[in-house]
Design an enzyme around this catalytic site. Structure first.
Site, PDB file in Angstrom:
ATOM      1  N   ALA A 172      16.002  50.159  15.024  1.00 36.02           N
ATOM      2  CA  ALA A 172      15.791  48.945  15.811  1.00 36.02           C
ATOM      3  C   ALA A 172      14.732  49.185  16.888  1.00 36.02           C
ATOM      4  CB  ALA A 172      17.110  48.457  16.388  1.00 36.02           C
ATOM      5  N   CYS A 173      14.983  48.716  18.099  1.00 36.31           N
ATOM      6  CA  CYS A 173      13.973  48.820  19.163  1.00 36.31           C
ATOM      7  C   CYS A 173      13.722  50.258  19.610  1.00 36.31           C
ATOM      8  CB  CYS A 173      14.397  47.977  20.373  1.00 36.31           C
ATOM      9  SG  CYS A 173      14.359  46.198  20.060  1.00 36.31           S
TER      10      CYS A 173
END
Length: 382
Positions: A156-157
């Site tokens: 993800a981020c």
């Protein structure tokens, strides 16, 4: 021999959407929805949607605009999603590969290298347009790189810092000497543009970072990495290949409508919970990482943080470096780019290296769904 970040490259799509443009489109959608559902709203069967405002967006996030791969579809209140024509796999570059090639070409030019100088490509992103073949291998083919290997990874981020750590590990193990780590994000396609709480958050972009072992330090020496994950559903994106199987299982009809909405599977978060839980976790991890490496927080010259939210950035900066810390120590790009997921700390790194002198210490830190947090300590080389 030291392992260093020696060059970066940035690709931004050709279109930008301002808050005012986004709000005008969203509010037209609200008017259309409320008009079409007026009777159900009056009976209490449905809830009327509320307007968004540019002031609300900027106060909540610090975002003023965002780059996107397609603008027209997003701003059409009847569509509100990017419209990207299908490309024929093997005959045309995929969207992600095209963006990655442009960012990587710039990074290679900045490093004075060619594709043949690379041993590996790692694409570390929050979303992928397909399961396989890997985008990294497609990029490897597109740039004419002979030999070596490539793979995709998703945290993800936090994917950028995890990607840097994986690149360093591959170099230390002897599998490669020079690796390109790419963060390619078409976040506009996983965002629900009809959700008032999150329709403004994300933007599209691609970053490339060259990581290599050198005889003499150059660029930024990577001193150490620290990674952390903990399961949480407070940030989620559930759209996946099992969805059609799940949908079939829930239907009485044998064949479901192929156009069944997927909005409940797109990006969603419990924003207040994320703020309360992630900010202290990020601050603690950075502080622990510095202490483990005998680095005083006050000696850190830059914090290149994930550009999730300007309020989160301010809180993390104050917590790690003290309440009187100069905001320039944690440079921001969120006003122009929005949240670009995995790419965001590397954009800040790419754009803001001012006042960094040989020997100065900086921290690249990302955080996001998982929960996941990654911290990379770097030292400016002479």
């Amino acid at each position: 021999m030291p392992i260093c970040i020696t060059a970066t490259g940035l690709y931004t799509p050709p279109f930008s959407i301002s808050n005012d443009e986004l709000v005008a489109s969203f509010n037209q959608y609200v008017d259309n929805y409320n008009h079409d559902n007026a009777e159900a709203i009056a009976l209490g069967e449905k809830v009327a949607l509320q307007y968004s405002t540019s002031e609300f967006i900027e106060k909540a996030s610090g975002i003023k605009s965002r780059y996107v791969f397609d603008k027209q579809g997003i701003l059409d209140p009847n569509i509100m999603t990017p419209v990207i024509p299908k490309r024929k796999l093997g005959e045309e570059l995929s969207v992600m590969a095209e963006m990655g090639v442009k960012a990587l070409s710039q990074a290679l030019d900045n490093a004075g290298l060619t594709a043949q100088d690379l041993d590996a490509i790692v694409v570390a992103s929050s979303n992928f347009q397909r399961a396989y073949p890997a985008i990294a291998i497609e990029v490897q083919h597109a740039i004419g790189m002979q030999g070596g290997f490539g793979y995709d990874m998703n945290v993800a981020c936090s994917a950028a810092t995890f990607g840097i750590a994986q690149a360093v590990g591959s170099i230390q193990s002897g599998m490669a000497k020079r690796i390109a780590m790419l963060n390619i994000e078409v976040t506009s396609a996983h965002l629900n543009w009809r959700n008032r709480d999150s329709h403004f958050i994300f933007g599209d972009v691609a970053m490339a970072t060259i990581i290599e072992q050198t005889d003499e330090p150059k660029g930024y020496e990577i001193l150490n990495s620290k990674l952390w994950t903990k399961f949480s559903t407070n940030i989620r994106n559930e759209l996946g290949f099992l969805d059609r199987a799940e949908f079939l299982a829930e239907q009485s009809d044998l064949y479901p409508d192929i156009n069944e909405p997927v909005s409940d599977k797109l990006f969603a978060q419990e924003g207040r919970k994320v703020f309360r839980e992630v900010c202290p976790a990020v601050s603690n991890l950075i502080s622990e990482h510095l202490a483990e490496n005998h680095i005083e927080p006050q000696s850190v010259k830059k914090l290149w943080l994930h550009q999730a939210n300007s309020n989160m950035l301010d809180l993390i900066l104050r917590t790690v470096l003290g309440k009187d810390a100069d905001k320039s120590l944690a440079p921001t790009v969120i006003a122009e780019f929005g949240n670009t997921s995995s790419a965001s700390p590397m954009i800040a790194f790419h754009r803001h290296q001012e006042n960094m002198k040989p020997g100065d210490i900086g921290v690249i830190c990302s955080f996001g769904a998982g929960y996941s947090i990654g911290s990379v300590l770097v030292k400016k080389c002479g």
